[in-house]
Design a protein around this motif. Structure first.
Motif, mmCIF file in Angstrom:
data_model
loop_
_atom_site.group_PDB
_atom_site.id
_atom_site.type_symbol
_atom_site.label_atom_id
_atom_site.label_comp_id
_atom_site.label_asym_id
_atom_site.label_seq_id
_atom_site.Cartn_x
_atom_site.Cartn_y
_atom_site.Cartn_z
ATOM 1 N N LYS A 98 0.856 -1.177 0.000
ATOM 2 C CA LYS A 98 0.000 0.000 0.000
ATOM 3 C C LYS A 98 0.895 1.231 0.000
ATOM 4 O O LYS A 98 2.073 1.159 0.291
ATOM 5 N N TYR B 15 -16.541 7.137 -0.501
ATOM 6 C CA TYR B 15 -15.171 7.188 -1.041
ATOM 7 C C TYR B 15 -14.439 8.210 -0.204
ATOM 8 O O TYR B 15 -14.597 9.410 -0.417
ATOM 9 N N GLY B 16 -13.641 7.778 0.744
ATOM 10 C CA GLY B 16 -13.004 8.737 1.654
ATOM 11 C C GLY B 16 -14.076 9.482 2.430
ATOM 12 O O GLY B 16 -14.851 8.870 3.167
ATOM 13 N N GLU B 17 -14.157 10.806 2.240
ATOM 14 C CA GLU B 17 -15.142 11.602 2.961
ATOM 15 C C GLU B 17 -16.458 11.705 2.194
ATOM 16 O O GLU B 17 -17.504 11.999 2.746
ATOM 17 N N ASP B 59 -8.991 1.430 -2.591
ATOM 18 C CA ASP B 59 -8.617 1.905 -1.252
ATOM 19 C C ASP B 59 -9.625 2.945 -0.762
ATOM 20 O O ASP B 59 -10.304 3.603 -1.542
ATOM 21 N N HIS B 60 -9.681 3.121 0.524
ATOM 22 C CA HIS B 60 -10.458 4.192 1.178
ATOM 23 C C HIS B 60 -11.961 4.104 0.933
ATOM 24 O O HIS B 60 -12.640 5.108 0.940
ATOM 25 N N LYS B 62 -15.503 2.992 2.395
ATOM 26 C CA LYS B 62 -16.134 2.572 3.653
ATOM 27 C C LYS B 62 -17.593 2.253 3.377
ATOM 28 O O LYS B 62 -18.249 2.937 2.599
#
Lengths: 316, 252
Positions: A98, B15-17, B59-60, B62
């Motif tokens: 990562k 996606y992230g925030e 990634d990122h 949630k």
């Protein structure tokens, strides 16, 4: 409407283009002079005898056979070290790691490794491989002074560290060029990460990895400084070969604990340590021609591989 | 009473925030075609990728809420994503065939499952090519590069490849958006036939296509599920003003 017929003169553009043409010409002339001199002076001595024979009469006669053999042996073992290590590092960095502070440090280190002067690698090899690893192996195996001295094995290991950035960077590029959609397709069919890498990513990256390997060989074959104190010999009467016997059946193998002759180093000693410079000069040019031809051939192969690789990718 | 295959309850995705899906709840019927429509960036493709956990690869991301397939929450910690994706096939917007032969593409899903029996592989290849209505066009050149096929054929081969692992659900992310009208018609015909065996969820930009192929239609806008009903109802008599504006072409 008469104005439309008046053509613009782009004076600055014309000057600039011609300046570039001139510089380009200078570049080509320098290259041709360099190659021309070596080809003209060196081609006279080229013969089968020159390529296979040992040097004789204080290097004023004979050939460069052992130096060619040594170069091939060292780079061959170098590849055994550098390619697995480099390819697996690149797979880890591109597919698994990562983006963290730690992996950024690794990436920066790889790029910095490529910028370290090659003589530093030589000192590193002497200190780390010979005096630390080699001597410790001798202590553990009680082999006296077998590994703890300059030898082909350590020269190869050191050159492997030197070319590692080339292998890693070209593998990273090759892995990166495999489209994300192909990975998606594989995951979508229920493949695991390793299956995706093995069956989809690596087959497509293979030509790129091969290109990097070939460039690494040609770089390693041309280096002199790192192997100066790692076993490159002035002259050896015998090739660094040992018979590996299983029962009565023997095959000759490269002996990695021996010293060796090296083409690039051979040119260096012909030029600086000769007892009779007028007689060694043709041999020196001949050796240079052989070395250049060798690396040139390797580079051409690499370019052809890359070209084929681009063509395949272009179809996707 | 129709059988429910996928049931999503109060699902959020970030996606992230940035929140990309807001409180989605939907029930997708078995062996029917369900279409997701909506303007670009409305979250319909993201939601499709929720259903086979392809978003795990980004990634990122949630998530919150649950997605039940036959009553089992696929976001449960005990769920094996690899096995999940074997049961849920996916066809992507642009054909993503591997640069291998037609045959190798078809059997890829079986090979990674450890199936080596040549007879099984050959039979599956033939069966799925026939299902994808591609057999007559390629039966004599199975061992040629898959990328030598035309765009429409490539996309149908992608569908065949997804069918080869015998999924229960097939997700399609704008499968015909890069194709000419003739190839599109073939794909739509194919979808029509596939729904006798599979539960199909299709994301599409093309409203006529949604109207032609689907039984149920869901309209997404800005990460929300605005309206979900029978396709005929959505296109002729929608309840919400936004849906009506979109399907009549007033925006989007």
């Amino acid at each position: 409407m008469e104005q439309l017929k008046q053509k613009h003169k782009d004076v600055q553009g014309i000057i600039f283009i011609n300046l570039i043409r001139l510089l380009f010409l200078v570049l080509v002339i320098i290259l041709l002079l360099l190659l021309g001199k070596i080809v003209v002076e060196g081609s006279g001595i080229l013969s089968l005898e020159f390529v296979f024979d040992s040097p004789r009469n204080n290097m004023t006669k004979g050939g460069i056979g052992p130096a060619i053999f040594g170069t091939i042996a060292v780079t061959f073992i170098m590849i055994l070290f550098a390619v697995p290590l480099g390819v697996f590092s690149a797979i880890y960095l591109n597919e698994y790691a990562k983006d963290t502070f730690f992996t950024r440090v690794i990436r920066t280190s790889i790029n910095n490794l490529a910028g370290v002067p090659s003589i530093v690698f030589g000192l590193f090899g002497l200190g780390f491989f010979i005096l630390f690893i080699g001597r410790n192996i001798d202590d553990v195996l009680e082999t006296g002074l077998l590994f703890g001295q300059p030898a082909l094995l350590w020269a190869s290991a050191t050159l492997a560290v030197l070319v590692l950035p080339i292998v890693i960077v070209s593998t990273l590029e090759a892995l990166n060029s495999v489209p994300k959609t192909h990975r998606d397709a594989s995951y979508g069919l229920g493949a695991t990460k390793w299956q995706t890498i093995k069956h989809v990513v690596l087959p497509q990256a293979r030509p790129g990895i091969l290109t990097g390997t070939i460039l690494a060989i040609s770089r390693g074959a041309g280096e002199t400084a790192p192997i100066l104190f790692l076993g490159a010999a002035f002259f050896l009467p015998n090739l660094p070969v040992v018979d590996l016997c299983i029962g009565d059946y023997c095959i000759p193998m490269i002996n990695p604990t021996e010293q060796f002759m090296y083409l690039a180093y051979h040119i260096f000693i012909l030029a600086t340590q000769s007892s009779n410079p007028t007689k060694t000069l043709p041999i020196q040019y001949g050796s240079t021609l052989v070395l250049i031809a060798l690396t040139f051939l390797l580079n051409i192969t690499a370019i052809l591989f890359r070209y084929r690789f681009r063509k395949i990718l272009g179809r996707l | 009473m129709k059988e429910v295959k996928i049931s999503v309850n109060n699902f959020d995705l970030y996606y992230g925030e940035k929140q990309a899906l807001k409180n989605i709840s939907i029930e997708i019927p078995a062996k029917k075609v369900t279409a997701f429509i909506g303007p670009s960036g409305c979250g319909k493709s993201t939601f499709l990728r929720v259903l086979n956990r392809m978003n795990d690869l980004i990634d990122h991301v949630k998530i919150q809420g649950e997605v039940l397939i036959e009553g089992v929450n696929i976001y449960d910690k005990q769920i094996d994503v690899v096995n999940l994706r074997k049961r849920i096939g996916m066809v992507f917007q642009k054909s993503n065939l591997f640069p291998k032969t037609i045959y190798e593409n078809l059997i890829y899903g079986l090979k990674i499952n450890g199936i080596r029996d040549k007879k099984v592989l050959d039979e599956t290849a033939e069966k799925t090519l026939k299902q994808a209505a591609l057999w007559n066009e390629v039966y004599d050149r199975l061992h040629e590069p898959a990328l030598s096929l035309s765009g429409g054929q490539q996309q149908r081969l992608c569908i065949a490849r997804a069918l080869a692992v015998e999924p229960e659900i097939v997700l399609m992310d704008e499968p015909a958006s890069a194709l000419d009208p003739l190839s599109t018609a073939k794909i739509e015909e194919l979808i029509h036939e596939l729904k006798t065996k599979y539960t199909i969820v299709i994301v599409t930009h093309n409203m006529q296509q949604a109207a032609r192929v689907s039984d149920q239609t869901a309209f997404f806008y800005l990460g929300e599920l605005i309206e979900y009903d029978k396709t005929s109802k959505i296109f002729t008599n929608p309840t919400k003003k936004q849906t009506e504006d979109y399907v009549t072409g007033r925006f989007g």
